[in-house]
Scaffold this motif. Structure first.
Motif, PDB file in Angstrom:
ATOM      1  N   UNK A   1      42.846 116.573  55.656  1.00 18.25           N
ATOM      2  CA  UNK A   1      43.018 115.762  54.443  1.00 18.25           C
ATOM      3  C   UNK A   1      43.955 116.458  53.452  1.00 18.25           C
ATOM      4  N   UNK A   2      43.801 117.774  53.314  1.00 19.02           N
ATOM      5  CA  UNK A   2      44.670 118.517  52.400  1.00 19.02           C
ATOM      6  C   UNK A   2      46.134 118.420  52.826  1.00 19.02           C
ATOM      7  N   UNK A   3      46.383 118.580  54.124  1.00 19.78           N
ATOM      8  CA  UNK A   3      47.761 118.500  54.630  1.00 19.78           C
ATOM      9  C   UNK A   3      48.323 117.103  54.412  1.00 19.78           C
ATOM     10  N   UNK A   4      47.511 116.088  54.697  1.00 19.73           N
ATOM     11  CA  UNK A   4      47.954 114.704  54.505  1.00 19.73           C
ATOM     12  C   UNK A   4      48.259 114.429  53.030  1.00 19.73           C
ATOM     13  N   UNK A   5      47.386 114.918  52.156  1.00 21.46           N
ATOM     14  CA  UNK A   5      47.598 114.728  50.719  1.00 21.46           C
ATOM     15  C   UNK A   5      48.848 115.457  50.254  1.00 21.46           C
ATOM     16  N   UNK A   6      49.043 116.686  50.723  1.00 23.76           N
ATOM     17  CA  UNK A   6      50.235 117.447  50.337  1.00 23.76           C
ATOM     18  C   UNK A   6      51.505 116.734  50.777  1.00 23.76           C
ATOM     19  N   UNK A   7      51.494 116.138  51.972  1.00 24.33           N
ATOM     20  CA  UNK A   7      52.666 115.403  52.445  1.00 24.33           C
ATOM     21  C   UNK A   7      52.914 114.166  51.582  1.00 24.33           C
ATOM     22  N   UNK A   8      51.819 113.481  51.207  1.00 19.37           N
ATOM     23  CA  UNK A   8      51.941 112.311  50.344  1.00 19.37           C
ATOM     24  C   UNK A   8      52.513 112.699  48.994  1.00 19.37           C
ATOM     25  N   UNK A   9      52.019 113.804  48.442  1.00 20.88           N
ATOM     26  CA  UNK A   9      52.520 114.272  47.151  1.00 20.88           C
ATOM     27  C   UNK A   9      53.971 114.733  47.265  1.00 20.88           C
TER      28      UNK A   9
ATOM     29  N   UNK B   1      64.768 111.002  38.784  1.00 20.97           N
ATOM     30  CA  UNK B   1      64.881 111.770  37.547  1.00 20.97           C
ATOM     31  C   UNK B   1      63.553 111.940  36.838  1.00 20.97           C
ATOM     32  N   UNK B   2      62.559 111.135  37.181  1.00 18.63           N
ATOM     33  CA  UNK B   2      61.208 111.282  36.636  1.00 18.63           C
ATOM     34  C   UNK B   2      60.271 110.465  37.524  1.00 18.63           C
ATOM     35  N   UNK B   3      59.047 110.245  37.069  1.00 20.12           N
ATOM     36  CA  UNK B   3      58.086 109.503  37.882  1.00 20.12           C
ATOM     37  C   UNK B   3      57.063 110.437  38.481  1.00 20.12           C
ATOM     38  N   UNK B   4      56.725 110.230  39.752  1.00 18.80           N
ATOM     39  CA  UNK B   4      55.716 111.044  40.408  1.00 18.80           C
ATOM     40  C   UNK B   4      54.330 110.449  40.261  1.00 18.80           C
ATOM     41  N   UNK B   5      53.336 111.251  40.629  1.00 13.66           N
ATOM     42  CA  UNK B   5      51.960 110.767  40.659  1.00 13.66           C
ATOM     43  C   UNK B   5      51.015 111.920  40.382  1.00 13.66           C
ATOM     44  N   UNK B   6      49.866 111.612  39.778  1.00 16.15           N
ATOM     45  CA  UNK B   6      48.817 112.602  39.577  1.00 16.15           C
ATOM     46  C   UNK B   6      47.473 111.909  39.781  1.00 16.15           C
ATOM     47  N   UNK B   7      46.569 112.595  40.476  1.00 15.02           N
ATOM     48  CA  UNK B   7      45.200 112.104  40.669  1.00 15.02           C
ATOM     49  C   UNK B   7      44.265 113.033  39.924  1.00 15.02           C
ATOM     50  N   UNK B   8      43.488 112.469  38.993  1.00  9.44           N
ATOM     51  CA  UNK B   8      42.645 113.290  38.128  1.00  9.44           C
ATOM     52  C   UNK B   8      41.222 112.745  38.122  1.00  9.44           C
ATOM     53  N   UNK B   9      40.271 113.654  38.155  1.00  6.82           N
ATOM     54  CA  UNK B   9      38.863 113.274  38.065  1.00  6.82           C
ATOM     55  C   UNK B   9      38.313 113.604  36.695  1.00  6.82           C
TER      56      UNK B   9
ATOM     57  N   UNK C   1      38.367 117.709  44.880  1.00  7.98           N
ATOM     58  CA  UNK C   1      39.397 118.735  44.711  1.00  7.98           C
ATOM     59  C   UNK C   1      39.507 119.566  45.993  1.00  7.98           C
ATOM     60  N   UNK C   2      38.356 119.934  46.578  1.00 12.16           N
ATOM     61  CA  UNK C   2      38.349 120.704  47.828  1.00 12.16           C
ATOM     62  C   UNK C   2      39.115 119.977  48.932  1.00 12.16           C
ATOM     63  N   UNK C   3      38.949 118.657  48.991  1.00 16.23           N
ATOM     64  CA  UNK C   3      39.572 117.855  50.049  1.00 16.23           C
ATOM     65  C   UNK C   3      41.008 117.471  49.739  1.00 16.23           C
ATOM     66  N   UNK C   4      41.500 117.860  48.558  1.00 17.32           N
ATOM     67  CA  UNK C   4      42.863 117.516  48.197  1.00 17.32           C
ATOM     68  C   UNK C   4      43.038 116.104  47.704  1.00 17.32           C
ATOM     69  N   UNK C   5      41.937 115.391  47.452  1.00 14.18           N
ATOM     70  CA  UNK C   5      42.031 114.014  46.965  1.00 14.18           C
ATOM     71  C   UNK C   5      42.387 113.981  45.479  1.00 14.18           C
ATOM     72  N   UNK C   6      42.052 115.050  44.749  1.00 13.50           N
ATOM     73  CA  UNK C   6      42.356 115.137  43.324  1.00 13.50           C
ATOM     74  C   UNK C   6      43.228 116.353  43.061  1.00 13.50           C
ATOM     75  N   UNK C   7      44.184 116.210  42.140  1.00 11.99           N
ATOM     76  CA  UNK C   7      44.998 117.349  41.723  1.00 11.99           C
ATOM     77  C   UNK C   7      44.238 118.231  40.743  1.00 11.99           C
ATOM     78  N   UNK C   8      43.466 117.607  39.882  1.00 12.56           N
ATOM     79  CA  UNK C   8      42.713 118.329  38.863  1.00 12.56           C
ATOM     80  C   UNK C   8      41.541 117.472  38.414  1.00 12.56           C
TER      81      UNK C   8
END
Length: 311
Positions: free
Chosen positions: A80-88, A99-107, A146-153
């Motif tokens: 899951x962490x590898x998959x999330x890192x690739x998605x990010x 030039x901007x944009x991106x994504x963040x997942x927060x709990x 967070x452990x599974x990489x589903x959340x950034x912070x």
């Protein structure tokens, strides 16, 4: 014996990681095969190859399907962490090209929702093309994500974890608690409320062993009062609000930020009840060693700017 790293890298494929994640989600080889567009025999062969690659069985075969063993849970978590890192990575590349944009997942835990939404409002003003995923849940659930990489912070507490050393934490602010009730509650016009005054009302609370619940139990114990027996337990801000609005006699313990938000929109009232106990502070939490996306770093900057975080 576990094969060397170079052997694992050369033999493991991304589609196999997708199969592992699907098996973790479904516990069924057939459903996992359908999700990753494989035949069942193909999925069975791929799983055998994966277990050979790691040199150990990863699943227990039962009449209910496939259940990951301890090694399997570990491999699925890193898949899951590898998959999330690739998605990010993809989203960061898109953001770089634009030039901007991106994504963040927060709990976020319930009490800190207003704190987070203020920071997100500022973040969106600074970066209008950013996408934000918000997950509201308990600290335990947020830390596992967070452990599974589903959340950034996450804004939560690491004191409930058995492995707090796995996280980077920054102290955001102290949590002050308040008791809220329906705007038609019998005590709404009281000048001062003591705990015995509300002891017999129906309470909306967090479930047992959670910090806010433990604090309320301590308040009742120190006041030599029996803790209410017939509770309404929820970790949802919306469920709390809906319950309070459905019955004029209900009361709930929430953070002062949530209480003030509800009261400012005339959805509930704050009862003038002083609580002697102090709650644990909110923490800004990331996975130790994790590479944060630009969007995650920007949100952290907004939170620290507004709330003066301390490591």
């Amino acid at each position: 014996m576990t094969p060397p790293l170079n052997s694992i890298i050369s033999r493991l494929h991304l589609k196999q990681l997708r199969l592992l994640i699907a098996l973790g989600d479904h516990g069924s080889l057939l459903k996992a095969a359908q999700q990753v567009a494989l035949t069942q025999p193909g999925a069975s062969k791929a799983l055998q190859e994966i277990e050979t690659t790691f040199g150990t069985p990863l699943f227990n075969r039962t009449n209910r399907g496939l259940e990951p063993n301890e090694a399997g849970r570990c491999v699925i978590r890193y898949a899951r962490l590898i998959h999330t890192d690739l998605s990010h990575m993809r989203e960061e590349i898109v953001g770089i090209m634009r030039g901007q944009g991106g994504r963040v997942a927060v709990g976020v835990i319930m009490g800190a929702v207003p704190l987070l939404t203020d920071a997100i409002t500022s973040l969106i003003a600074r970066n209008p093309e950013i996408s934000v995923e918000i997950v509201e849940d308990t600290s335990a659930t947020l830390l596992s994500q967070i452990d599974e990489g589903r959340l950034d912070l996450a804004i939560c507490r690491t004191t409930i974890s058995q492995t707090p050393q796995h996280y980077e934490t920054t102290r955001l602010q102290e949590e002050t608690l308040a008791v809220v009730a329906n705007v038609q509650h019998p005590l709404r016009r009281a000048k001062k409320v003591r705990l015995p005054d509300v002891a017999e009302y129906r309470w909306v609370v967090y479930r047992a062993n959670m910090p806010m619940r433990l604090l309320l139990e301590r308040e009742f114990r120190e006041a030599d009062l029996r803790f209410p027996m017939h509770l309404l337990e929820t970790t949802s801000a919306f469920a709390t609000l809906a319950l309070l609005q459905s019955n004029p006699s209900f009361v709930a313990l929430v953070s002062i930020d949530v209480a003030q938000f509800f009261a400012s929109h005339e959805m509930t009232c704050i009862l003038p009840l002083h609580l002697a106990s102090r709650s644990e502070p909110y923490e800004l939490v990331t996975r130790k060693g994790a590479q944060l996306s630009p969007g995650a770093r920007q949100l952290i900057e907004e939170l620290n700017a507004k709330h003066g975080g301390e490591a």
